[in-house]
Design a protein around this motif. Structure first.
Motif, PDB file in Angstrom:
ATOM      1  N   SER A  92       0.840  -1.201   0.000  1.00 35.02           N
ATOM      2  CA  SER A  92       0.000   0.000   0.000  1.00 35.02           C
ATOM      3  C   SER A  92       0.872   1.248   0.000  1.00 35.02           C
ATOM      4  O   SER A  92       1.976   1.240   0.532  1.00 35.02           O
ATOM      5  CB  SER A  92      -0.912   0.015   1.221  1.00 35.02           C
ATOM      6  N   VAL A  93       0.363   2.302  -0.602  1.00 40.23           N
ATOM      7  CA  VAL A  93       1.079   3.567  -0.651  1.00 40.23           C
ATOM      8  C   VAL A  93       0.306   4.583   0.170  1.00 40.23           C
ATOM      9  O   VAL A  93      -0.865   4.850  -0.100  1.00 40.23           O
ATOM     10  CB  VAL A  93       1.224   4.073  -2.101  1.00 40.23           C
ATOM     11  N   ARG A  94       0.933   5.111   1.189  1.00 41.28           N
ATOM     12  CA  ARG A  94       0.294   6.084   2.068  1.00 41.28           C
ATOM     13  C   ARG A  94       0.866   7.466   1.786  1.00 41.28           C
ATOM     14  O   ARG A  94       2.060   7.705   1.960  1.00 41.28           O
ATOM     15  CB  ARG A  94       0.548   5.698   3.535  1.00 41.28           C
ATOM     16  N   GLU A  95       0.044   8.387   1.321  1.00 41.94           N
ATOM     17  CA  GLU A  95       0.485   9.737   1.021  1.00 41.94           C
ATOM     18  C   GLU A  95       0.494  10.585   2.295  1.00 41.94           C
ATOM     19  O   GLU A  95      -0.530  10.737   2.951  1.00 41.94           O
ATOM     20  CB  GLU A  95      -0.461  10.396  -0.005  1.00 41.94           C
ATOM     21  N   PRO A  96       1.658  11.146   2.671  1.00 43.59           N
ATOM     22  CA  PRO A  96       1.717  11.968   3.875  1.00 43.59           C
ATOM     23  C   PRO A  96       1.096  13.335   3.625  1.00 43.59           C
ATOM     24  O   PRO A  96       1.000  13.795   2.498  1.00 43.59           O
ATOM     25  CB  PRO A  96       3.226  12.090   4.129  1.00 43.59           C
ATOM     26  N   ALA A  97       0.670  13.987   4.686  1.00 42.11           N
ATOM     27  CA  ALA A  97       0.181  15.359   4.566  1.00 42.11           C
ATOM     28  C   ALA A  97       1.353  16.263   4.224  1.00 42.11           C
ATOM     29  O   ALA A  97       2.441  16.141   4.792  1.00 42.11           O
ATOM     30  CB  ALA A  97      -0.456  15.788   5.888  1.00 42.11           C
ATOM     31  N   THR A  98       1.165  17.156   3.271  1.00 44.53           N
ATOM     32  CA  THR A  98       2.243  18.038   2.848  1.00 44.53           C
ATOM     33  C   THR A  98       1.746  19.471   2.827  1.00 44.53           C
ATOM     34  O   THR A  98       0.548  19.744   2.762  1.00 44.53           O
ATOM     35  CB  THR A  98       2.748  17.661   1.442  1.00 44.53           C
ATOM     36  N   ALA A  99       2.692  20.393   2.883  1.00 42.44           N
ATOM     37  CA  ALA A  99       2.360  21.812   2.829  1.00 42.44           C
ATOM     38  C   ALA A  99       2.514  22.303   1.400  1.00 42.44           C
ATOM     39  O   ALA A  99       3.415  21.886   0.675  1.00 42.44           O
ATOM     40  CB  ALA A  99       3.291  22.593   3.752  1.00 42.44           C
ATOM     41  N   ASP A 100       1.633  23.186   0.984  1.00 40.66           N
ATOM     42  CA  ASP A 100       1.759  23.846  -0.310  1.00 40.66           C
ATOM     43  C   ASP A 100       2.644  25.056  -0.088  1.00 40.66           C
ATOM     44  O   ASP A 100       2.177  26.129   0.293  1.00 40.66           O
ATOM     45  CB  ASP A 100       0.376  24.252  -0.831  1.00 40.66           C
ATOM     46  N   ARG A 101       3.946  24.860  -0.307  1.00 40.23           N
ATOM     47  CA  ARG A 101       4.907  25.913   0.012  1.00 40.23           C
ATOM     48  C   ARG A 101       4.682  27.169  -0.830  1.00 40.23           C
ATOM     49  O   ARG A 101       4.842  28.293  -0.348  1.00 40.23           O
ATOM     50  CB  ARG A 101       6.328  25.400  -0.194  1.00 40.23           C
ATOM     51  N   SER A 102       4.339  27.005  -2.098  1.00 43.56           N
ATOM     52  CA  SER A 102       4.122  28.182  -2.940  1.00 43.56           C
ATOM     53  C   SER A 102       2.914  28.986  -2.468  1.00 43.56           C
ATOM     54  O   SER A 102       2.924  30.220  -2.506  1.00 43.56           O
ATOM     55  CB  SER A 102       3.960  27.771  -4.413  1.00 43.56           C
ATOM     56  N   ALA A 103       1.868  28.287  -2.001  1.00 47.43           N
ATOM     57  CA  ALA A 103       0.713  28.998  -1.458  1.00 47.43           C
ATOM     58  C   ALA A 103       1.095  29.743  -0.184  1.00 47.43           C
ATOM     59  O   ALA A 103       0.674  30.893   0.042  1.00 47.43           O
ATOM     60  CB  ALA A 103      -0.423  28.019  -1.179  1.00 47.43           C
ATOM     61  N   LEU A 104       1.912  29.097   0.656  1.00 49.82           N
ATOM     62  CA  LEU A 104       2.384  29.761   1.861  1.00 49.82           C
ATOM     63  C   LEU A 104       3.225  30.988   1.511  1.00 49.82           C
ATOM     64  O   LEU A 104       3.124  32.032   2.159  1.00 49.82           O
ATOM     65  CB  LEU A 104       3.207  28.793   2.713  1.00 49.82           C
ATOM     66  N   LEU A 105       4.066  30.859   0.472  1.00 55.46           N
ATOM     67  CA  LEU A 105       4.900  31.981   0.073  1.00 55.46           C
ATOM     68  C   LEU A 105       4.051  33.128  -0.469  1.00 55.46           C
ATOM     69  O   LEU A 105       4.315  34.298  -0.190  1.00 55.46           O
ATOM     70  CB  LEU A 105       5.932  31.534  -0.957  1.00 55.46           C
TER      71      LEU A 105
END
Length: 316
Positions: A71-84
């Motif tokens: 199984s492939v579990r996708e971790p929660a990630t931040a949208d860095r460009s949106a934060l920028l």
């Protein structure tokens, strides 16, 4: 020393090999390895460069039973460009001025970009000129000559324009720079015509590609060439230690700045590129600006943008 182009008008010619940032960041998974481990990236793969994404690598877990699929579990990630983008909304940009910023954390492969416009390089192109010279010397199987090394030192540490002009001629002017950049993976940078190296056009995202060639192991430049260029960028004269260094801790930076008053408008181009270290993590940062009424105002804008760029990595 920096006074190049003070009485020159803006060159209207758009950059060669112009590619939209959106195309450069199209979703195509590419795997690469850095000092921090495996990096999963998105974007069209550029030669000897890593086009990075803000997404972390997915975690693959073994199946519980025999014959079952992993199984492939996708971790929660931040949208860095949106934060920028949100951080840049808090930066005071003078009326009529423009600013673009890009940041990459090489260890994780995460990046953020704000703005995709093209700007004059002013003297940040001196890093590109020296990188091109070092690449040409490697191809020829030779070391830099004593005069070339003397020019390189003055060009980077003191921002000496005469030295830059001498090495610009040595690499073959715009054609030589463009040829080297094609191998480095820059697609949105176009060398200034004739002796006008300071009117080379580029984007913040493309400057990240160049910085990866200077500071990354996946580079067309040898380890010796990279160490040499990094050393010069760590030794710029005291009155030029501004720009992206504002986001660094103490003296943990290596940079090159550029500043250029435009004769037709009286407004300034002010740029800064380099590597900074914060809380033990390295970041590659590029900030480009134009249209400020003074160099001092441009420096204030660039430093605020650099802090905003690095700051997006502190929240997730």
């Amino acid at each position: 020393m920096e006074s190049f182009g003070a009485r020159r008008g803006r060159r209207a010619r758009p950059p060669r090999r112009r590619a939209s940032l959106r195309a450069a960041l199209a979703l195509v998974a590419v795997a690469g390895v850095t000092a921090g481990g495996t990096v999963y990236v998105k974007g069209r793969a550029r030669p000897a460069a890593v086009a990075v994404s803000s997404a972390a690598a997915p975690t693959v877990t073994a199946s519980a039973g025999a014959g079952e699929e992993a199984s492939v579990r996708e971790p929660a990630t931040a949208d860095r460009s949106a934060l920028l983008s949100a951080a840049m909304a808090q930066v005071e940009v003078p009326p009529g001025a423009r600013v673009s910023a890009a940041v990459l954390a090489p260890g994780s492969g995460e990046s953020a970009v704000y703005g995709d416009a093209s700007f004059d390089t002013a003297s940040i192109v001196k890093v590109d000129i020296l990188a091109a010279l070092l690449l040409q010397a490697q191809d020829a199987g030779r070391r830099l000559t004593a005069p070339e090394r003397a020019y390189a030192t003055k060009m980077i540490e003191n921002s000496d324009n005469a030295s830059a002009t001498a090495l610009w001629r040595t690499i073959g002017r715009a054609a030589g720079l463009d040829a080297a950049n094609a191998r480095f993976g820059l697609t949105e940078t176009s060398g200034g015509e004739g002796g006008l190296w300071g009117l080379t056009r580029t984007t913040a995202a493309d400057q990240l590609v160049l910085l990866q060639q200077v500071f990354g192991e996946r580079s067309k430049l040898s380890a010796a060439s990279r160490t040499y260029l990094q050393g010069l960028m760590k030794s710029v004269e005291p009155d030029q230690r501004w720009g992206v260094s504002a986001a660094a801790e103490g003296t943990s930076w290596a940079l090159k700045n550029g500043w250029l008053p435009r004769g037709t408008t009286g407004l300034w181009d002010v740029n800064s590129i380099g590597r900074v270290t914060v809380d033990g993590t390295d970041y590659l940062v590029a900030v480009l600006s134009d249209g400020t009424a003074s160099q001092a105002r441009g420096i204030t804008l660039v430093e605020a943008a650099a802090k905003a760029a690095v700051g997006v990595f502190g929240d997730a």
